[in-house]
Design a protein around this motif. Sequence first.
Motif, PDB file in Angstrom:
ATOM      1  N   UNK A 265       0.797  -1.224   0.000  1.00  0.00           N
ATOM      2  CA  UNK A 265       0.000   0.000   0.000  1.00  0.00           C
ATOM      3  C   UNK A 265       0.824   1.267   0.000  1.00  0.00           C
ATOM      4  N   UNK A 266       2.159   1.163   0.078  1.00  0.00           N
ATOM      5  CA  UNK A 266       3.013   2.355   0.082  1.00  0.00           C
ATOM      6  C   UNK A 266       3.625   2.517  -1.301  1.00  0.00           C
ATOM      7  N   UNK A 267       3.500   3.688  -1.843  1.00  0.00           N
ATOM      8  CA  UNK A 267       4.038   3.959  -3.165  1.00  0.00           C
ATOM      9  C   UNK A 267       5.572   3.964  -3.118  1.00  0.00           C
ATOM     10  N   UNK A 268       6.181   3.226  -4.020  1.00  0.00           N
ATOM     11  CA  UNK A 268       7.636   3.110  -4.020  1.00  0.00           C
ATOM     12  C   UNK A 268       8.287   4.451  -4.298  1.00  0.00           C
ATOM     13  N   UNK A 269       7.674   5.263  -5.169  1.00  0.00           N
ATOM     14  CA  UNK A 269       8.265   6.563  -5.487  1.00  0.00           C
ATOM     15  C   UNK A 269       8.251   7.485  -4.277  1.00  0.00           C
ATOM     16  N   UNK A 270       7.153   7.482  -3.541  1.00  0.00           N
ATOM     17  CA  UNK A 270       7.081   8.310  -2.339  1.00  0.00           C
ATOM     18  C   UNK A 270       8.111   7.852  -1.305  1.00  0.00           C
ATOM     19  N   UNK A 271       8.276   6.540  -1.181  1.00  0.00           N
ATOM     20  CA  UNK A 271       9.269   6.016  -0.243  1.00  0.00           C
ATOM     21  C   UNK A 271      10.678   6.406  -0.672  1.00  0.00           C
ATOM     22  N   UNK A 272      10.952   6.373  -1.964  1.00  0.00           N
ATOM     23  CA  UNK A 272      12.275   6.748  -2.461  1.00  0.00           C
ATOM     24  C   UNK A 272      12.549   8.224  -2.219  1.00  0.00           C
ATOM     25  N   UNK A 273      11.553   9.075  -2.437  1.00  0.00           N
ATOM     26  CA  UNK A 273      11.726  10.506  -2.195  1.00  0.00           C
ATOM     27  C   UNK A 273      12.014  10.783  -0.723  1.00  0.00           C
TER      28      UNK A 273
END
Length: 415
Positions: free
Chosen positions: A340-348
């Motif tokens: 449920x966590x967006x990978x792009x948001x986590x990377x940012x």
Amino acid sequence: MSRGQFSAALSQSTHGLNRISVVALAALCILRFATAQDPEPAPDIQTPIVKPAQDPPPKPAEDPVPKPPDDAPHPEAEKPPAPDTQTPPKPEVETPPPPKIDPPPVTTNPIPVTTPVSTNPPATLTTATIDYAQRADEKAYNAEIARLVSAYPARVKQLSLGKSRGGRELTLLAITNQQTGALETKPAVLLVTGLDPAFESRPAGPEAALFAARALLESAEREPATAAWLEKSGVYVMAAPDPDQTFAPDQTLPRACRLDRNFPSGWKPWSSETCAQGPYPLSEPETHALSRFLVARTNVGGVMLLSRGRDLSAQPTPLEASECERILFGRIAAEEAAAGIDAKSAADALVRRALVFAQESGSLAAFCRSRLSAFVWPMNAFDGAVVETPLGRAPSDFTRLAPGLAKLASELPRI
């Protein structure tokens, strides 16, 4: 017969005798001459003598066979020297190997390293000398390091960077397959922790680093993939870069500065904190030893920095992420992103945190990023809930450390 006839006959007889004597004398000379030339036939007689001399050689060839039994009882002094010189070399060549193989007590030690898939892990689960959910004391810390080194001699080497201000050892663990070469000859990741101020009785760093080291070593015994990347690369683990403050905060005088503000990168002679940066860069023996080690080890391409980061600057960072940082944090986030966590948001989020650490003047993150061009991954693994793990009770995020190191090590060739 008249007297004249007798004398004539006598003269004739004497003349005949003279002839006979002359003939006899000539014959005698001829005989002597023949005897003087006898040396020629002599060689003919000596040749048959030489032939008998040649005949004995076949007999000596037959004699050596019977002689051994005869000589063995009586002329033992003559026979032993020859057989002794021939036999000793053979026994000596055969006996030395047995002694070298006889010390299999020495070869049994490597066995727990190469085949301890079944022996070492069970032993480590029951003989752990540290509680990862509590602040470790100095005795437990040293005992755990000694246990890891003795349990995995083929993959762990203990190094010392020097002494702390209080005289404690600055211990560093080098984890790699030692049989394929020293870690300084391979790409490496540095796991460092313990630079934060102490917070109550919560784990401050050594516990997390030792948990990660043990998880890596036990994984290498079971998982071929972990063993494979440890053959080509490895991890430096510095669990207690500030042992005085970590193990004896009440017995040690307050340090004149914070170690994580004393590195020569963006160092400033003033700070909002009182003397936080120190009188000059690397004024402390601990920061001096660690920075000297990193400068000498150009094989360190990645750094995992365990820190709570509670006292970081709130100002927006003027730094920009490099392409390498965005790509690597994107790959890390893709593997770590929870459901449920967006990978792009986590990377940012990972990129922003790394830049915040890197902008702190005099910080280890700033030093590694700017001076070593190393990829720095700050991680807070201390504040998770305590859970049961295969290695014992520990904060939940401790289980992310070993996989994170493996991921970072796999990216080193690209870095």
